[in-house]
Design an enzyme around this catalytic site. Structure first.
Site, PDB file in Angstrom:
ATOM      1  CG  HIS A  17      45.723  42.648  44.493  1.00  0.00           C
ATOM      2  ND1 HIS A  17      44.939  42.381  44.760  1.00  0.00           N
ATOM      3  CD2 HIS A  17      45.295  44.019  44.245  1.00  0.00           C
ATOM      4  CE1 HIS A  17      44.061  42.422  45.325  1.00  0.00           C
ATOM      5  NE2 HIS A  17      43.952  43.673  45.090  1.00  0.00           N
ATOM      6  CE  LYS A  41      34.384  45.106  50.743  1.00  0.00           C
ATOM      7  NZ  LYS A  41      34.814  45.987  49.539  1.00  0.00           N
ATOM      8  NE  ARG A  90      41.221  45.602  39.047  1.00  0.00           N
ATOM      9  CZ  ARG A  90      40.033  46.094  39.410  1.00  0.00           C
ATOM     10  NH1 ARG A  90      39.580  44.384  40.196  1.00  0.00           N
ATOM     11  NH2 ARG A  90      38.914  46.357  40.064  1.00  0.00           N
ATOM     12  CB  SER A 126      39.447  40.259  46.174  1.00  0.00           C
ATOM     13  OG  SER A 126      41.003  41.141  46.230  1.00  0.00           O
TER      14      SER A 126
END
Ligand code: PNS
Length: 156
Positions: A17, A41, A90, A126
């Site tokens: 990030h 969440k 990514r 993460s």
């Protein structure tokens, strides 16, 4: 004056990030890193904790500020005066979903620019960082040292 928004969950921020935020800060006059406050969440870190870590990790970057938002990222961009959303890509696995969001966000009036992730960081996420630390693995060099310390503190 150009302003970009780097949105995400950042639970917690990784060096992947940070690479994207740093590169965005060289391309745009201002960057707002926006932490999504997702009430549906469960996150490991609170929004405040995530913002604190992001502030510490980006303190050296001129023109970068950290904020949080609920609801649509496009509404947040409009409130902030951000012209563009910047996301890191990514791998091809990111592509479908990111493309979908970019096209929907474009329809709602905000462009997206993708930065190709630095090869060293293409496998970072993460959730992987949380899992590896929880299982006692080593993620040294993949998150800032103070993030690693906070991750370890969270583990039972
Ligand atoms: O770090 P993440 O979880 O991959 O980030 C995803 C994020 C926060 C960028 C995305 O879920 C988002 O923008 N959420 C806000 C809600 C929204 O605008 N949804 C419509 C997207 S087209």
């Amino acid at each position: 004056m150009t302003k970009a928004c780097c949105p995400g969950s950042f639970d917690p921020v990784t060096n992947g990030h940070l690479d994207v935020v740093e590169r965005a800060s060289r391309l745009f006059d201002e960057v707002v890193v926006a932490v999504l406050e997702n009430l549906n969440k469960r996150a490991l870190f609170s929004v405040e904790e995530r913002m604190e870590m992001l502030r510490e990790a980006t303190a050296h970057l001129e023109g970068v500020k950290v904020s949080s938002f609920q609801g649509l990222v496009t509404e947040f961009c409009k409130q902030e005066g951000a012209d563009v959303i910047v996301k890191g890509l990514r791998a091809v696995t990111d592509f479908d979903y990111e493309m979908q969001m970019a096209q929907m966000n474009k329809r709602m009036g905000v462009e997206t620019a993708f930065l190709a992730a630095k090869p060293d960081y293409t496998y970072l996420s993460s959730s992987l960082m949380r899992e590896v630390v929880a299982l006692g693995g080593d993620i040294d060099g993949l998150v800032p040292p103070f993030v690693l310390a906070r991750l370890k503190d969270k583990m039972p």
